[in-house]
Design an enzyme around this catalytic site. Structure first.
Site, short mmCIF file in Angstrom:
data_model
loop_
_atom_site.label_atom_id
_atom_site.label_comp_id
_atom_site.label_asym_id
_atom_site.label_seq_id
_atom_site.Cartn_x
_atom_site.Cartn_y
_atom_site.Cartn_z
N LYS A 170 -6.70 7.05 10.57
CA LYS A 170 -7.82 6.48 11.03
C LYS A 170 -7.95 6.41 12.54
CE LYS A 170 -10.54 3.76 7.66
NZ LYS A 170 -10.75 2.21 7.40
N GLY A 201 0.71 -1.14 -0.03
CA GLY A 201 -0.06 0.07 0.02
C GLY A 201 0.94 1.41 0.16
N VAL A 211 -11.78 2.81 2.44
CA VAL A 211 -11.42 3.24 1.31
C VAL A 211 -10.33 2.51 0.39
CG1 VAL A 211 -11.87 5.50 2.29
CG2 VAL A 211 -9.68 4.38 2.65
N ASP A 228 -4.30 2.29 10.71
CA ASP A 228 -5.92 1.92 11.06
C ASP A 228 -5.74 1.35 12.86
OD1 ASP A 228 -8.22 0.36 11.51
OD2 ASP A 228 -8.07 -0.23 9.45
N ASP A 246 -6.13 -1.28 -1.47
CA ASP A 246 -6.94 -2.38 -2.10
C ASP A 246 -8.21 -2.79 -1.51
OD1 ASP A 246 -5.43 -3.74 -0.13
OD2 ASP A 246 -6.01 -5.65 -1.19
N ARG A 281 -5.86 -0.63 -6.40
CA ARG A 281 -4.53 -0.03 -5.90
C ARG A 281 -4.07 1.13 -6.77
NH1 ARG A 281 -2.22 -2.82 -1.42
NH2 ARG A 281 -2.47 -4.99 -1.96
C1 PRP Z 1 -2.35 -2.04 5.46
C2 PRP Z 1 -1.79 -1.06 5.71
C3 PRP Z 1 -1.04 -1.12 6.88
C4 PRP Z 1 -1.80 -1.73 7.83
C5 PRP Z 1 -2.34 -0.67 8.73
O1 PRP Z 1 -2.03 -3.20 5.24
O2 PRP Z 1 -0.93 -0.76 4.14
O3 PRP Z 1 0.42 -1.60 6.66
O4 PRP Z 1 -2.70 -2.41 6.93
O5 PRP Z 1 -3.29 -1.65 9.63
P1 PRP Z 1 -3.16 -1.29 11.25
O6 PRP Z 1 -2.77 -0.14 11.45
O7 PRP Z 1 -4.39 -2.03 11.51
O8 PRP Z 1 -2.01 -2.29 11.34
P2 PRP Z 1 -2.33 -4.59 4.56
O9 PRP Z 1 -2.10 -5.73 5.61
O10 PRP Z 1 -3.58 -4.38 4.09
O11 PRP Z 1 -1.35 -4.79 3.18
P3 PRP Z 1 -0.99 -4.07 1.97
O12 PRP Z 1 -0.38 -2.68 1.97
O13 PRP Z 1 -0.26 -5.10 1.14
O14 PRP Z 1 -2.53 -3.97 1.26
#
Ligand code: PRP
Length: 180
Positions: free
Chosen positions: A130, A43, A152, A102, A158, A164
């Site tokens: 968030k 991401g 989002v 998050d 994604d 993405r």
């Molecule tokens: C998402 C985002 C952060 C994480 C945030 O990654 O890119 O790394 O989640 O969430 P948190 O604050 O609850 O830990 P994801 O695991 O979806 O991987 P991606 O970036 O490959 O989509």
């Protein structure tokens, strides 16, 4: 793809403007420090690519890929490294670049990890924050935009590995989820 988006929250232009502002702030604070920018895949890739090209001092780039374990939609706090960095952070400053904070579990884990490996300073830059979802407190230094608890996609974020590559941040139509 666009017809699967209910509304756009931040346009391509909004993001471009905010990324420039973040880069100016970061450049002013680090000046010519020996900085390693560590992008959290996948991401964080979009923000990182746009951000580093706006920085006016040389930086070293590295990448990490992690996965968080979820129980339902809630992160359990357990973080596993899928692809590690390859540059030694000992004695150096680190800026972690993310798309979204998050629960805070991923970032809290990464800050601890790089501090344990001897980084002298570890900061975070995220496009989106968030705060209402926070489980683990984490100090986020550079934030593009604060958002409410909406799912989002776009600009790195994604749904089921898709969207993405949208140039904006938007909310998916509910029927897209319902199809799964
Ligand atoms: C998402 C985002 C952060 C994480 C945030 O990654 O890119 O790394 O989640 O969430 P948190 O604050 O609850 O830990 P994801 O695991 O979806 O991987 P991606 O970036 O490959 O989509």
């Amino acid at each position: 793809m666009n017809d699967q988006i209910e509304k756009i929250i931040f346009t391509k232009e909004d993001i471009k403007k905010r990324v420039k502002e973040l880069a100016a702030e970061i450049s002013a604070e680090y000046k010519s420090d020996d900085l390693i920018v560590i992008t959290v895949l996948k991401g964080g890739a979009m923000l990182s690519a746009d951000l580093v090209r706006e920085l006016d001092f040389p930086v070293t780039l590295d990448f990490i890929s992690v996965s968080s374990y979820y129980s339902g939609t809630t992160s359990t706090g357990s973080v596993q490294i899928k692809k590690d960095t390859d540059i030694n952070v000992k004695g150096r400053k680190v800026l972690i670049v993310e798309d979204i904070v998050d629960s805070g579990n991923t970032l809290a884990h990464l800050i601890k990890l790089f501090a344990l490996r001897g980084a002298t300073d570890v900061r975070i830059c995220t496009l989106l924050n968030k705060p209402s979802r926070r489980v683990t407190p984490v100090d986020v230094n550079y934030i593009g935009f604060e958002i409410p608890d909406e799912f989002v996609v776009g600009y790195g974020l994604d749904y089921d590995q898709k969207y993405r590559n949208l140039p904006y941040i938007g909310v998916l139509k509910p029927e897209v989820y319902a199809e799964k």
